[in-house]
Design a protein around this motif. Structure first.
Motif, PDB file in Angstrom:
ATOM      1  N   LEU A 125       0.857  -1.241   0.003  1.00  0.00           N
ATOM      2  CA  LEU A 125       0.077   0.043   0.027  1.00  0.00           C
ATOM      3  C   LEU A 125       0.896   1.279   0.020  1.00  0.00           C
ATOM      4  CD1 LEU A 125      -2.766  -0.907   2.330  1.00  0.00           C
ATOM      5  CD2 LEU A 125      -2.977  -0.724   0.021  1.00  0.00           C
ATOM      6  N   GLY A 126       1.998   1.429   0.815  1.00  0.00           N
ATOM      7  CA  GLY A 126       2.998   2.363   0.878  1.00  0.00           C
ATOM      8  C   GLY A 126       3.468   2.817  -0.444  1.00  0.00           C
ATOM      9  N   SER A 129       1.464   4.191  -2.830  1.00  0.00           N
ATOM     10  CA  SER A 129       0.964   5.650  -2.791  1.00  0.00           C
ATOM     11  C   SER A 129       1.993   6.507  -3.477  1.00  0.00           C
ATOM     12  CB  SER A 129       0.435   5.609  -1.400  1.00  0.00           C
ATOM     13  OG  SER A 129       1.439   5.562  -0.559  1.00  0.00           O
ATOM     14  N   ALA A 156      -5.777  13.479  -7.456  1.00  0.00           N
ATOM     15  CA  ALA A 156      -7.420  13.639  -6.819  1.00  0.00           C
ATOM     16  C   ALA A 156      -7.834  11.964  -6.812  1.00  0.00           C
ATOM     17  CB  ALA A 156      -8.221  14.529  -7.589  1.00  0.00           C
ATOM     18  N   VAL A 159      -5.922   9.639  -4.448  1.00  0.00           N
ATOM     19  CA  VAL A 159      -6.012   9.867  -3.189  1.00  0.00           C
ATOM     20  C   VAL A 159      -7.675   9.254  -2.643  1.00  0.00           C
ATOM     21  CG1 VAL A 159      -6.594  11.661  -1.414  1.00  0.00           C
ATOM     22  CG2 VAL A 159      -4.600  11.684  -2.820  1.00  0.00           C
ATOM     23  N   GLU A 162      -7.736   5.340  -2.919  1.00  0.00           N
ATOM     24  CA  GLU A 162      -6.380   4.740  -1.899  1.00  0.00           C
ATOM     25  C   GLU A 162      -7.432   4.382  -0.436  1.00  0.00           C
ATOM     26  OE1 GLU A 162      -2.413   5.584  -2.476  1.00  0.00           O
ATOM     27  OE2 GLU A 162      -2.559   6.555  -0.555  1.00  0.00           O
TER      28      GLU A 162
END
Lengths: 382, 172
Positions: A125-126, A129, A156, A159, A162
């Motif tokens: 996940l990190g 991102s 946009a 974010v 996620e």
């Protein structure tokens, strides 16, 4: 095992995985072009080699040999580093996915997983991102309005989605009680296919929320607004050409593979065979088959659905996926809490869980689509 | 080992200082992200993997994306940025607030007993972390959540101010 041995083994595994993934990505592109072609009633690439099978090699050579153009107005450091960030982050997230059962020869570490991290899920996940920076920086440093608009749209979008992506995975983590991907896979193995998180863990809804969010995270159709060619030329890719363009292209497909691999690992039992008698087929083949199935889903969706508008995109994320993911989290909690219920309580458990899954979906869906009727064709025959 | 810590500290503090000093907003935002990455590195150095990747996920991935988003949408030239205080009172108030926050933080850090782990590698699992957060520290967690919500609402109010016509209705 000495440090040197560990280092050599890791290097070997990284090299093998990178080569295999590069080939897989190249042929996924070919598969996509062929399949989308067939869906649109044309042949797709068919000239180079039998059935166009050598097309990826030619494409690769072309992108290497193309002239490398850097426009004068770009901000060079970021312009050059952006494709590397995008591709690097997509590659790193593959490192924690286990694609085979734990096997080791001659004191080697686990062969079918580059790195068995305790917090593998969080790593993916990190790193995913961070991958947004590739797109955002590419858009800003290109010094082009279309690029900048594409970058804004993509940030946009990422974010928003996620949150849905992360929330849909919390149920799986609740059930497994760990963030280690190897343990999550092993924990799904007790009854074959029935105990995969997709069926056994009550994570049916979460799987589809995850898939939708994954389509958005990889900028794939129908969420490919950042590079909508009819509106933004090519979004953040507008000023890129040659090999740097190919790097972005590869990053998109690596991202697809990584997120599909995560879906396989978290919801579809990872490298497990669906039933006991099918275990003669090696575990990595099962992983590859499931991965291929999900990739075909990506391609099918791309050929089928039209692109969303930006307001539809954010509305889908915030008003539909995030509430559903939160409710799904509650359902998962209830399912785990009521694991000890027996006798007459068992049907009640199923009824409550099903109601918790189905009712919010129906209610939210009905509320969101209220007032949107079937399209009336006034001047054309439907 | 301490050389690594010093390097990480230098990275965090250096990039934060440079972010404050630079006039180009994009460069400042990027350096701020570098500083946050340095904090994640520090957590990794301290064997706190979960905290490290939570830091990456929340700060580097999401918060800084919002910061970058805001910077991209607003002015980019360094010429129209004014960094001088509007009045002496305001400057004094700013310094006073900064000093108060620093004092509270320093007080909290100095007064908290920090147990030194006995073994070489601490074996805190995510489950234990969650239990701690939801049990003894649930109040603090809720307070932080409320604080963040209030901040968010404030930011939306400030950003939305001036967009609406005087009668308060959205223009078509």
């Amino acid at each position: 095992m000495t440090i040197l041995q560990f280092f050599l083994w890791s290097l070997l595994k990284v090299a093998v995985v990178t080569v295999v993934m590069l080939l897989a990505v190249a042929y996924t592109v070919l598969l996509e072009r062929k399949l989308v072609g067939r869906i649109q009633n044309r042949w797709g690439p068919s000239r180079v080699g039998p059935f166009g099978l050598l097309q990826p090699l030619v494409d690769g050579a072309k992108s290497f040999l193309k002239e490398d153009i850097i426009p004068t107005g770009v901000y060079r450091p970021l312009y050059l580093i952006a494709p590397i960030i995008a591709l690097g982050c997509a590659l790193i997230s593959i490192a924690v996915v286990p694609f085979g059962e734990p096997v080791s020869i001659a004191g080697s570490p686990h062969l079918f997983q580059i790195s068995d991290v305790n917090i593998g899920l969080l790593v993916v996940l990190g790193v995913t991102s961070i991958g947004v920076y590739g797109i955002a920086l590419a858009g800003w440093s290109s010094n082009n309005k279309y690029s900048l608009l594409g970058a804004l749209r993509s940030s946009a979008q990422l974010v928003s989605y996620e949150l849905a992506l992360g929330l849909s995975l919390v149920g799986v983590v609740l059930r497994a009680g760990t963030l280690n991907l190897r343990l999550i896979v092993e924990q799904q193995s007790t009854q074959g296919m029935l105990t995969w998180n997709l069926f056994g863990g009550g994570q049916f809804v979460a799987f589809f929320i995850y898939l939708m969010a994954a389509y958005a995270e990889t900028n794939r159709s129908p969420f490919d607004l950042p590079e909508a060619e009819s509106e933004l030329i090519a979004g953040h890719l507008t000023e890129y050409s040659g090999f740097k363009y190919a790097l972005f292209f590869m990053a998109e497909y690596f991202g697809m593979c990584a997120l599909s691999g995560m879906a396989v690992t978290l919801f579809l039992g990872g490298w497990q065979a669906p039933c006991a008698f099918l275990e003669v087929v090696p575990s990595y083949v099962w992983f590859a088959l499931k991965l291929l199935g999900l990739l075909l889903g990506f391609i099918w969706i791309r050929a089928t659905l039209p692109r969303l508008r930006i307001d539809q995109l954010t509305r889908l994320a915030w008003k539909f996926l995030v509430p559903l993911a939160l409710i799904n989290l509650g359902t998962a909690g209830f399912w785990i809490r009521s694991a000890g219920w027996a006798g007459p309580l068992q049907p009640l458990r199923w009824a409550v869980a099903l109601a918790l899954v189905a009712l919010p979906f129906l209610l939210i869906g009905r509320k969101l689509t209220a007032g949107i009727g079937p399209r009336i064709y006034r001047y054309a025959a439907p | 080992m301490n050389a690594v810590l010093a390097a990480i500290a230098l990275l965090v503090l250096g990039s934060a200082a440079a972010a404050l000093a630079l006039r180009n907003l994009i460069h400042s935002a990027l350096l701020l992200i570098l500083s946050w990455l340095g904090i994640a590195l520090f957590f990794l150095w301290a064997d706190a993997e979960f905290a490290a990747f939570a830091q990456v996920l929340v700060y580097v991935g999401a918060v800084s994306m919002v910061v970058l988003f805001a910077v991209l949408l607003t002015r980019q030239s360094r010429a129209d940025l004014s960094v001088t205080a509007q009045s002496r009172g305001r400057a004094a108030a700013g310094v006073g607030a900064a000093l108060a926050v620093a004092a509270v933080l320093a007080f909290a850090v100095l007064r908290t007993p920090l147990p030194v782990p006995s073994g070489l590698r601490s074996a805190v699992t995510v489950r234990q972390l969650g239990g701690e957060l939801m049990g003894p520290h649930a109040g603090a967690l809720l307070l932080v959540g409320v604080l963040l919500t209030v901040t968010l609402l404030g930011a939306v109010t400030i950003a939305g101010a001036g967009r609406l016509p005087p009668d308060g209705k959205d223009q078509p």
